[in-house]
Scaffold this motif. Structure first.
Motif, mmCIF file in Angstrom:
data_model
loop_
_atom_site.group_PDB
_atom_site.id
_atom_site.type_symbol
_atom_site.label_atom_id
_atom_site.label_comp_id
_atom_site.label_asym_id
_atom_site.label_seq_id
_atom_site.Cartn_x
_atom_site.Cartn_y
_atom_site.Cartn_z
ATOM 1 N N ALA A 126 0.831 -1.207 0.000
ATOM 2 C CA ALA A 126 0.000 0.000 0.000
ATOM 3 C C ALA A 126 0.864 1.255 0.000
ATOM 4 O O ALA A 126 0.570 2.228 -0.710
ATOM 5 C CB ALA A 126 -0.943 -0.009 1.199
ATOM 6 N N GLY A 127 1.925 1.240 0.790
ATOM 7 C CA GLY A 127 2.829 2.388 0.809
ATOM 8 C C GLY A 127 3.483 2.616 -0.535
ATOM 9 O O GLY A 127 3.550 3.751 -1.037
ATOM 10 N N GLN A 128 3.960 1.546 -1.152
ATOM 11 C CA GLN A 128 4.609 1.694 -2.461
ATOM 12 C C GLN A 128 3.609 2.116 -3.534
ATOM 13 O O GLN A 128 3.961 2.794 -4.501
ATOM 14 C CB GLN A 128 5.299 0.393 -2.905
ATOM 15 N N GLY A 129 2.359 1.731 -3.366
ATOM 16 C CA GLY A 129 1.340 2.133 -4.321
ATOM 17 C C GLY A 129 1.129 3.634 -4.398
ATOM 18 O O GLY A 129 0.603 4.145 -5.399
ATOM 19 N N THR A 130 1.547 4.358 -3.353
ATOM 20 C CA THR A 130 1.408 5.815 -3.387
ATOM 21 C C THR A 130 2.276 6.446 -4.465
ATOM 22 O O THR A 130 2.016 7.587 -4.874
ATOM 23 C CB THR A 130 1.727 6.453 -2.020
#
Length: 322
Positions: free
Chosen positions: A157-161
């Motif tokens: 989820a963090g990398q998806g930002t």
């Protein structure tokens, strides 16, 4: 896995973006002049190499630490270098103890940065898999929180930002059709695919995975129909040298990654030197891998196609770019 069972959704990435705001940089994009790098297609670079700790991985690290409870024993992570730096940086900023396990192939620059961030560094094992096994034994001994480099929902989820941020930035200058993204364990492209594949409105950004020929984890997984172990080595192995892609990202990638291309080490080195000589951007081999696909002709844009290129890491010794 069905769409309803996706471990990371658009709303998780939206929540992560709000959670990590103020802890990570909004990294810039750079629209290149026509004919840059002798490529006919318009190119837009996303400079995630300028992120805190030198790579995109700090996004997943902060999201994990801010979501999960961190015990007194602190946090433990295994990494080829960039994930460890991200966890060490985030832990230090949030006041947590960090132990980082890295393989023996990790670059001295990355190991030094880990220590600068205050982490206890254990350099052990011939590759990431062996360092990971050592870190798991340490977690059992201490009860510390572990953050996986790529196979963890909070990390994805963090990398998806990155995709969320890039989409907004690129739209402001006319948009892009395709984004080239380097792949190691798949946390970055998995999170980005969760964003691009989960959007219900507007044209979907085409995602192309780029891997070194000697680290073909996603390529091998697509061929086999599931994640499989591969032998890894070569110029970018310290950052893209996972021995298999993550199980969480794989079904997302199956749905939303449009293609996987492989590039030789020579092309990665050429891209790295071209970024330095023409743009004065210091980028590590893994960070230059996506651009290598264009320079080597492994990805050939269609007429009129606008191409984004993610420069995902900048942890490099400048002396190696001379």
């Amino acid at each position: 896995m069905t769409a309803s069972a996706t471990p990371v959704r658009v709303r998780d990435i939206e929540a992560a973006a709000g959670r990590i705001a103020g802890h990570v940089r909004e990294t810039p994009i750079l629209a290149l002049e026509s004919g840059a790098f002798d490529i006919a297609a318009p190119i837009v670079l996303k400079l995630e190499s300028l992120q805190h700790s030198g790579s995109f991985k700090v996004r997943g690290a902060f999201n994990s630490l801010l979501t999960l409870g961190v015990p007194a024993a602190g946090v433990i992570a295994a990494s080829g270098g960039n994930h460890g730096a991200a966890v060490a940086y985030a832990a230090g900023r949030l006041g947590h103890r960090a132990e980082i396990f890295v393989p023996e192939i990790s670059s001295p620059v990355k190991v030094a940065r880990l220590k600068d961030y205050g982490a206890i560094v254990h350099q052990t094992g011939a590759n990431y898999g062996e360092a990971l096994a050592a870190s798991r034994r340490r977690v059992e001994e201490t009860g510390a929180l572990t953050i996986h480099a790529y196979d963890q929902a909070e990390v994805l989820a963090g990398q998806g930002t990155v995709a969320r941020e890039f989409e907004r930035q690129a739209t402001a200058i006319g948009g892009v059709d395709t984004l080239l993204v380097a792949v190691g364990g798949g946390g970055l492209i998995g999170g980005m695919a969760a964003w691009t594949g989960g959007r219900m409105s507007g044209p979907r950004l085409k995602l192309v995975a780029v891997e070194p020929e000697r680290c073909p984890t996603l390529h091998a997984a697509f061929a086999a129909g599931s994640p499989v172990d591969v032998e890894v080595g070569g110029l970018a192995a310290d950052s893209l040298g996972a021995t298999r892609v993550g199980t969480l990202m794989f079904p997302i990638a199956q749905r939303a990654v449009d293609d996987v291309v492989l590039v030789p080490d020579e092309a990665i080195r050429q891209a790295q030197l071209a970024l330095w000589s023409r743009l004065r951007l210091a980028v590590e081999p893994g960070g230059a891998t996506a651009l290598a696909a264009l320079l080597a002709g492994r990805y050939q844009p269609a007429r009129g196609e606008r191409v984004g290129v993610l420069l995902c890491g900048g942890n490099v010794d400048p002396a190696t770019l001379a």
